[in-house]
Design a protein around this motif. Structure first.
Motif, PDB file in Angstrom:
ATOM      1  N   LYS A 193      93.945  64.029  43.399  1.00  7.44           N
ATOM      2  CA  LYS A 193      93.711  62.677  43.909  1.00  7.44           C
ATOM      3  C   LYS A 193      93.921  61.651  42.799  1.00  7.44           C
ATOM      4  CE  LYS A 193      92.210  60.156  47.480  1.00  7.44           C
ATOM      5  NZ  LYS A 193      92.811  60.186  48.821  1.00  7.44           N
ATOM      6  N   CYS A 194      93.424  61.967  41.616  1.00  4.39           N
ATOM      7  CA  CYS A 194      93.586  61.066  40.476  1.00  4.39           C
ATOM      8  C   CYS A 194      95.050  60.981  40.048  1.00  4.39           C
ATOM      9  CB  CYS A 194      92.724  61.533  39.306  1.00  4.39           C
ATOM     10  SG  CYS A 194      90.946  61.441  39.632  1.00  4.39           S
ATOM     11  N   THR A 222      91.433  69.506  43.661  1.00  2.00           N
ATOM     12  CA  THR A 222      91.682  68.420  44.613  1.00  2.00           C
ATOM     13  C   THR A 222      91.327  67.070  44.004  1.00  2.00           C
ATOM     14  OG1 THR A 222      91.235  69.922  46.461  1.00  2.00           O
ATOM     15  CG2 THR A 222      91.187  67.554  46.933  1.00  2.00           C
ATOM     16  N   GLN A 233      96.968  58.723  42.459  1.00  2.00           N
ATOM     17  CA  GLN A 233      96.674  57.306  42.296  1.00  2.00           C
ATOM     18  C   GLN A 233      96.899  56.807  40.863  1.00  2.00           C
ATOM     19  OE1 GLN A 233      92.798  56.310  43.873  1.00  2.00           O
ATOM     20  NE2 GLN A 233      93.305  57.027  45.928  1.00  2.00           N
ATOM     21  N   GLY A 279      86.499  67.870  45.596  1.00  2.00           N
ATOM     22  CA  GLY A 279      86.241  66.478  45.244  1.00  2.00           C
ATOM     23  C   GLY A 279      84.790  66.058  45.371  1.00  2.00           C
TER      24      GLY A 279
END
Length: 256
Positions: free
Chosen positions: A81-82, A77, A85, A50
């Protein structure tokens, strides 16, 4: 001046025999100096864990890599994460604005079902080259050999250019045990049915890199290589290190 008989190596632009480095925040000026000398040995770069989201001068670094014909992409990673969310569309736009043409799909931290990953890949291949990763970063999450093979085959058939076997930047997960030992039986089984030229084996340490060179040959795809280890890796590929000194000639892959 070339007077030694060494294993044949593919040349840039390579489709296999790739060296994929991991960039964890290399400063721009340091990177430029390194690429001036060693870019001929580097094919792909991953902005790992990230870091792309917080890296200063990221656009300039991407342009520098591309200037030296090194393909940049963001690690899994960041993608996960995207995904977590619900920001995949924003992520795609972000990559396009940066001029990044490769995208990784993984499930190393999140348990994203294989069918969901395949659905995402079917969307991404319209605009990107896709790299998928198989394996978990959780050392307690063990996959059977058949599951490894099945996922790799499905991902390649879905249009991925390459599939990465998880190893983490520490070499202590996925195809390795918690002590960094290679799961040799797993690798042997994968090589029975799969095209090694389409697999990037994460191997962050010289010991792990030498295993794959001796097992597969000088033109194995190796990932998560430290920028400082690029020349050492190329030396290993050429049979110029003790551990690969007597690499058999048949280990050299046939150039296409």
């Amino acid at each position: 001046m070339n007077f030694l008989q060494l294993p044949d190596r593919t040349a840039k632009p390579r489709t296999y025999g790739l060296t994929s480095i991991i960039d964890l925040g290399t400063p721009y000026k340091e990177l430029k100096n390194t690429l001036m000398d060693y870019s001929q040995y580097i094919d792909v770069v991953k902005f790992g864990i990230g870091t792309a989201y917080v890296t200063p001068n990221l656009k300039e670094k991407i342009e520098l890599y591309k200037e030296y014909h090194v393909k940049p992409y963001c690690g899994g990673t960041f993608f996960e994460k995207c995904y977590f969310q619900n920001k995949i569309s924003e992520y795609v736009n972000y990559l396009k604005q940066l001029g990044i043409e490769w995208i990784e799909v993984s499930a190393g931290t999140l348990n994203i079902p294989i069918q969901e990953r395949l659905n995402l890949i079917s969307q991404f291949v319209k605009d990107f080259h896709v790299i998928a990763e198989v394996g978990s970063k959780d050392i307690n999450h063990q996959m059977g050999v058949s599951e490894w093979k099945n996922e790799i085959e499905l991902l390649l058939n879905a249009g991925c250019d390459y599939v990465i076997t998880e190893g983490r930047d520490s070499g202590t997960a996925g195809i390795y045990d918690r002590n960094g030992n290679i799961k040799a039986n797993l690798i042997s089984s994968l090589l029975e049915d799969l095209d090694y030229r389409k697999i990037i084996f994460e191997a962050p340490t010289p010991k792990q890199q030498m295993f794959f060179i001796n097992e597969i040959g000088p033109n194995v795809n190796v990932g998560n290589v430290k920028l400082s280890d690029v020349l050492v890796l190329e030396t290993q590929r050429r049979g110029l290190r003790c551990e690969t000194f007597f690499m058999e000639e048949q280990a050299s892959t046939i150039l296409t």
